[in-house]
Design an enzyme around this catalytic site. Structure first.
Site, PDB file in Angstrom:
ATOM      1  CG  HIS A   1      -2.031  -1.009   1.106  1.00  0.00           C
ATOM      2  ND1 HIS A   1      -1.902  -2.280   1.591  1.00  0.00           N
ATOM      3  CD2 HIS A   1      -3.268  -0.941   0.566  1.00  0.00           C
ATOM      4  CE1 HIS A   1      -3.006  -2.959   1.361  1.00  0.00           C
ATOM      5  NE2 HIS A   1      -3.863  -2.167   0.726  1.00  0.00           N
TER       6      HIS A   1
ATOM      7  CG  HIS B   1      -2.980  -5.525  -3.143  1.00  0.00           C
ATOM      8  ND1 HIS B   1      -2.518  -4.235  -3.282  1.00  0.00           N
ATOM      9  CD2 HIS B   1      -4.009  -5.458  -2.264  1.00  0.00           C
ATOM     10  CE1 HIS B   1      -3.222  -3.435  -2.518  1.00  0.00           C
ATOM     11  NE2 HIS B   1      -4.147  -4.141  -1.893  1.00  0.00           N
TER      12      HIS B   1
ATOM     13  CB  CYS C   1     -13.295  -3.835   1.914  1.00  0.00           C
ATOM     14  SG  CYS C   1     -12.820  -2.462   2.948  1.00  0.00           S
TER      15      CYS C   1
ATOM     16  CG  HIS D   1      -6.066  -7.029   1.324  1.00  0.00           C
ATOM     17  ND1 HIS D   1      -6.137  -6.209   2.423  1.00  0.00           N
ATOM     18  CD2 HIS D   1      -5.914  -6.226   0.257  1.00  0.00           C
ATOM     19  CE1 HIS D   1      -6.019  -4.956   2.040  1.00  0.00           C
ATOM     20  NE2 HIS D   1      -5.884  -4.926   0.732  1.00  0.00           N
TER      21      HIS D   1
ATOM     22  CD  GLU E   1     -13.786  -5.906   8.699  1.00  0.00           C
ATOM     23  OE1 GLU E   1     -14.712  -5.106   8.435  1.00  0.00           O
ATOM     24  OE2 GLU E   1     -12.718  -5.935   8.072  1.00  0.00           O
TER      25      GLU E   1
ATOM     26  CE1 TYR F   1      -9.451   0.171  -4.955  1.00  0.00           C
ATOM     27  CE2 TYR F   1     -11.222  -1.077  -5.964  1.00  0.00           C
ATOM     28  CZ  TYR F   1     -10.441  -0.777  -4.867  1.00  0.00           C
ATOM     29  OH  TYR F   1     -10.651  -1.437  -3.687  1.00  0.00           O
TER      30      TYR F   1
ATOM     31  CD  GLU G   1      -6.671   0.131  -0.334  1.00  0.00           C
ATOM     32  OE1 GLU G   1      -6.263  -0.853  -0.989  1.00  0.00           O
ATOM     33  OE2 GLU G   1      -6.891   0.079   0.874  1.00  0.00           O
TER      34      GLU G   1
ATOM     35  CD  GLU H   1      -7.496  -2.824  -2.520  1.00  0.00           C
ATOM     36  OE1 GLU H   1      -6.970  -3.118  -1.438  1.00  0.00           O
ATOM     37  OE2 GLU H   1      -8.695  -2.513  -2.639  1.00  0.00           O
TER      38      GLU H   1
ATOM     39  CD1 TRP I   1     -13.327   0.729  -1.019  1.00  0.00           C
ATOM     40  CD2 TRP I   1     -11.529   1.723  -0.170  1.00  0.00           C
ATOM     41  NE1 TRP I   1     -13.315   0.452   0.332  1.00  0.00           N
ATOM     42  CE2 TRP I   1     -12.206   1.052   0.878  1.00  0.00           C
ATOM     43  CE3 TRP I   1     -10.344   2.412   0.143  1.00  0.00           C
ATOM     44  CZ2 TRP I   1     -11.758   1.064   2.190  1.00  0.00           C
ATOM     45  CZ3 TRP I   1      -9.903   2.413   1.451  1.00  0.00           C
ATOM     46  CH2 TRP I   1     -10.606   1.750   2.460  1.00  0.00           C
TER      47      TRP I   1
END
Length: 186
Positions: A30, A37, A72, A74, A92, A108, A119, A121, A164
């Site tokens: 990042h 990624h 959101c 990874h 979460e 993006y 970001e 991604e 994002w």
């Protein structure tokens, strides 16, 4: 809270087609200009067709205190994006989605003006329904809110959202429209 002796969190690096080409430590992926990624974004709705937003915890290293989509994150290297999305919703929010389906992908590059991180991604999108009572992890989430499309428009105009957010929401709209048919014009 992460402890300093913990193994670093690794992400999958991908090419423009989403093919895995390696791994990188999460924070280093990042740092500007960012490394492309794999990521995922989840949009969950209640039975009335309202979108579940979260305000990111103030302790987050990236985009703290701003509103964003339901969840959101990874995938771990080798973890399927769908499995990662379901895992992170549980971690979460303390719930399992009643329904979760793929909603496309979007690529993006969004710098976060507050942290200076980027970001970059290849994002797998998911949309679904949540029915259980939320139990948010305060280390991850400061606040949650279910909003209509009109309420989201007002909130987005008035408050800080993740860089994002609109990109992933716009890309997921066709699948969201199917899930929320007749519920306020998503």
């Amino acid at each position: 809270m992460a402890n300093s002796s913990a193994a670093p969190i690794m992400l999958e690096l991908v090419d423009e087609d989403g093919t895995t080409i390696g791994t990188a430590e999460k924070l280093s992926a990042h740092v500007a200009p960012g490394r492309l990624h794999r990521a995922f974004s989840v949009f969950l709705f209640d039975d009335e067709g309202r979108l579940l937003l979260q305000r990111r915890a103030l302790g987050k290293y990236h985009s703290p205190g701003v509103w964003s989509n339901t969840c959101c994150g990874h995938p771990f290297p080798g973890e399927a994006p769908f499995a990662a999305a379901a895992r992170r919703v549980s971690e979460e929010l303390g719930v399992a989605p009643f329904l979760l389906r793929e909603a496309g992908t979007v690529r993006y590059n969004h710098p976060d003006p507050r942290s200076g991180l980027v970001e970059q991604e290849y994002n797998h999108l998911f949309a679904g329904v949540v029915r259980d009572e939320l139990r948010p992890d305060p280390e991850e989430i400061a606040e949650t809110a279910f909003v209509t499309a009109a309420e989201l428009k007002r909130r987005h105009a008035e408050g800080a959202f993740s860089a994002w957010f609109m990109t992933v929401l716009d890309a997921a709209r066709p699948a969201i429209a199917e899930i929320t048919a007749g519920a306020g014009g998503w």
